[in-house]
Design an enzyme around this catalytic site. Structure first.
Site, mmCIF file in Angstrom:
data_model
loop_
_atom_site.group_PDB
_atom_site.id
_atom_site.type_symbol
_atom_site.label_atom_id
_atom_site.label_comp_id
_atom_site.label_asym_id
_atom_site.label_seq_id
_atom_site.Cartn_x
_atom_site.Cartn_y
_atom_site.Cartn_z
ATOM 1 C CD GLU A 149 77.439 72.736 85.574
ATOM 2 O OE1 GLU A 149 77.142 73.870 86.038
ATOM 3 O OE2 GLU A 149 78.593 72.299 85.551
ATOM 4 C CD GLU A 159 78.379 81.823 88.012
ATOM 5 O OE1 GLU A 159 78.619 80.698 88.477
ATOM 6 O OE2 GLU A 159 78.039 82.008 86.824
#
Length: 501
Positions: free
Chosen positions: A253, A388
């Site tokens: 994840e 990000e």
């Protein structure tokens, strides 16, 4: 004031690090050392794997009813020690107790409830119907635990993530070694200490330390059957490569760059509050944050102005102050990295609608707060658009055609979260269907239930977590096939080899 010094938990006991070294844990608000964690290495991992492997021999055969009962009792232990765990988690992460009480801890309790209530009905054994062709066989499909699992958690929700991974693993019959984030292990180690009395020794172990020392040793260890990791894409790729040599199962994840598409009919106040919440919860240090916002030109200026107003009202302060709504960056290097992205946005031509730099708080001179920052006039060639940032930074992109907005939203290596803001949530389903993400929200963000599976696509990772179905990632399927026909001359398929006997 004395600070806690935590050792590894191996085979139900506290174990000093073989290196004899400890890592300082820093309160990101106060800037002070608030604990020490054992600096583990491959020797400590070897010891933990040996303990977990021995425990697996019996734990895998434990009745599901017994495992369910043990998990249910965890809620009582956690509840009785909640105040201490909240304090430890808040100190080493900077997360506000308001958020921990409102989200992280209730989520952990919900995970415990889901696995304790649904474990006994889980189909560990299935019997498909008997097929007459080519001949009748009895087929039994059994799902068995993998073995020892390495669980590597991130620093932005250590306790939440530890239980998110640990519960399905042990519910499935595996044993585990948890490696918490090196900057934020206080609450995880304490929580796992508290549940040791409920479990046979060696079922749940904890080895703290740096990623290159402990994480790498777990990922490459031949005695570990699976790695579950939450963290950066760069580290996830390294884990995947290290796990390949021993064919470990891997769940990843990873990062995200959540796009929100604001349609022309979107309610301004709902969208402004929701999209601000989407990028500022946890000060943006959440992988599913909504950090790219595609706004129709007809409402762009009004929406941005309202969001800038809301962002300006965020209050930075102590994680123990109920009035605090903005937390610090988790550690110094990350703080500097986020500020670097803000400077790059300015240099590449994005316009600052609000924020745009560090945030000083007089009471906490050593803290690492960043101003909530909204950029407009952001274009796809900019770093802040593509990468990000993992901080309180939002990129707003104006569009005129919704088809272009959907294309731009999907033009990313990430696929973890996305959203649609609109006055017509039914019609929004068609846009949602076309957005490439593991979770898509309509008129909301960060809404997660323990009954849904969670994970990403593309470079946001693979595998699913949270709900009872997440146990699939911790199980191996084995088939037992028994023939009803014992006369070799009557076996339908034997004639393919034995023409005459």
């Amino acid at each position: 004031m004395s600070i806690p010094t935590q050792n590894h938990i191996i085979n139900g006991e506290f174990v000093s690090p073989s290196s004899g070294q400890y890592l300082d844990l820093i309160d990101p608000v106060m800037g002070q050392v608030i604990g020490k964690a054992a600096a583990g290495n491959s020797a400590d991992v070897d010891r933990a794997v040996a303990a977990a492997s021995e425990a697996f021999k019996s734990w895998k055969n434990t009745a599901t009813s017994e495992r369910a009962n043990i998990i249910a009792r965890m809620a009582l232990v956690l509840g009785a020690n909640m105040e201490e765990l909240l304090g430890l988690e808040a100190k080493c992460t900077g997360l506000s107790v308001t958020r921990l009480q409102g989200f992280d801890i209730p989520a952990v309790m919900q995970f415990v409830q889901i696995f304790s209530e649904n474990l006994e009905s889980y189909p560990f054994v299935e019997y498909p119907p008997v097929r007459a062709v080519p001949e009748a066989h009895d087929v039994k499909i059994v799902k068995q635990p993998l073995g020892v699992c390495g669980l590597i958690t991130a620093w932005n929700g250590p306790l939440f993530l530890a239980f998110l991974k640990m519960l399905p693993a042990i519910a499935a019959g595996n044993t585990v070694i948890i490696k918490p984030a090196e900057t934020a292990s206080l609450a995880v180690v304490r929580a796992m200490e508290l549940i040791q009395d409920l479990l046979p020794p060696g079922v749940v172990n904890v080895v703290t330390g740096l990623g290159p020392d402990v994480g790498a040793a777990l990922s490459s260890h031949p005695g570990i059957a699976k790695i579950s990791f939450t963290g950066s894409g760069r580290t996830g790729a390294m884990i995947q490569k290290e796990a390949a040599d021993t064919m470990k199962r891997v769940t990843l994840e990873l990062g995200g760059k959540g796009p929100g598409v604001v349609l022309p009919d979107a309610p301004i106040e709902l969208t402004a509050r929701g999209a601000t919440y989407g990028f500022l919860l946890g000060s943006g240090q959440i992988c599913i944050s909504g950090t790219r916002l595609f706004v129709h030109e007809s409402i762009h200026d009004e929406l941005v102005a309202r969001m800038a107003e809301l962002a300006g009202k965020m209050k930075a302060g102590s994680q123990f102050d109920p009035a605090t709504t903005l937390g610090p960056m988790a550690y110094r290097a990350h703080y500097e990295r986020v500020l670097g992205y803000i400077e790059s946005g300015k240099a590449e031509g994005a316009q600052v609608a609000c924020g745009g730099g560090p945030l000083s708080v007089e009471e906490f001179p050593d803290s690492m707060f960043v101003q909530p920052t909204i950029f407009t006039d952001v274009t796809p060639d900019m770093k802040i658009y593509n990468e990000e940032i993992f901080g309180p930074v939002l990129s707003v992109i104006k569009y005129s055609d919704v088809e272009d907005a959907i294309d731009m939203a999907n033009d990313s290596c990430y696929g973890l979260s996305a959203g649609v803001w609109t006055g017509d949530p039914i019609a929004a389903q068609s846009v949602s269907h076309r957005l490439e993400a593991g979770t898509v929200w309509v008129n909301d963000w960060h809404a997660i239930s323990g009954d849904m599976s969670f994970g990403g696509i593309k470079q946001s990772g693979y595998g699913r977590e949270i709900n009872i179905a997440s146990m699939e990632g911790y199980l191996e399927t084995k088939n037992y096939v028994t023939s009803f026909e014992t006369d070799p001359n009557a076996k339908a398929m034997y004639g393919l080899v034995h023409r005459s006997v």
